[in-house]
Design a protein around this motif. Structure first.
Motif, PDB file in Angstrom:
ATOM      1  N   GLU A   5       7.855  -6.175  -6.031  1.00 55.31           N
ATOM      2  CA  GLU A   5       7.254  -5.184  -5.137  1.00 55.31           C
ATOM      3  C   GLU A   5       5.892  -4.749  -5.666  1.00 55.31           C
ATOM      4  N   GLN A   8       3.212  -7.534  -5.137  1.00 53.55           N
ATOM      5  CA  GLN A   8       2.700  -7.571  -3.769  1.00 53.55           C
ATOM      6  C   GLN A   8       1.689  -6.446  -3.553  1.00 53.55           C
ATOM      7  N   HIS A  12      -2.592  -6.689  -3.084  1.00 53.12           N
ATOM      8  CA  HIS A  12      -3.274  -6.034  -1.962  1.00 53.12           C
ATOM      9  C   HIS A  12      -4.344  -5.063  -2.482  1.00 53.12           C
TER      10      HIS A  12
END
Length: 74
Positions: A5, A8, A12
């Motif tokens: 998590e 990711q 970004h």
């Protein structure tokens, strides 16, 4: 938070940081991981709280390098 998590989110954030800090026109090979890490620590430190067999900084730098095609530095 789980490492996947965080990965990711950090990937970004690499691009969000580049835009927010005015580095959009800076060549990718001139982007500073140290500057990025400081920005994440100040604004999104929860994404730096995951378990790893290496170190959080090492993993985050790997993701940063992947996103900006800087793996040649390693």
């Amino acid at each position: 938070m789980k490492k996947a998590e965080c990965e990711q989110a950090v990937r970004h954030l690499c691009h969000q940081w580049r835009k927010e800090c005015g580095f959009s026109s800076t060549p990718a090979d001139q982007l500073s991981f140290g500057s990025f890490l400081s920005w994440v620590q100040q604004n999104y430190s929860s994404y730096l709280d995951f378990r790893t067999t290496t170190s959080v900084s090492y993993d985050v730098e790997m993701w940063f390098d992947d996103e900006f095609k800087q793996n040649w530095r390693r």
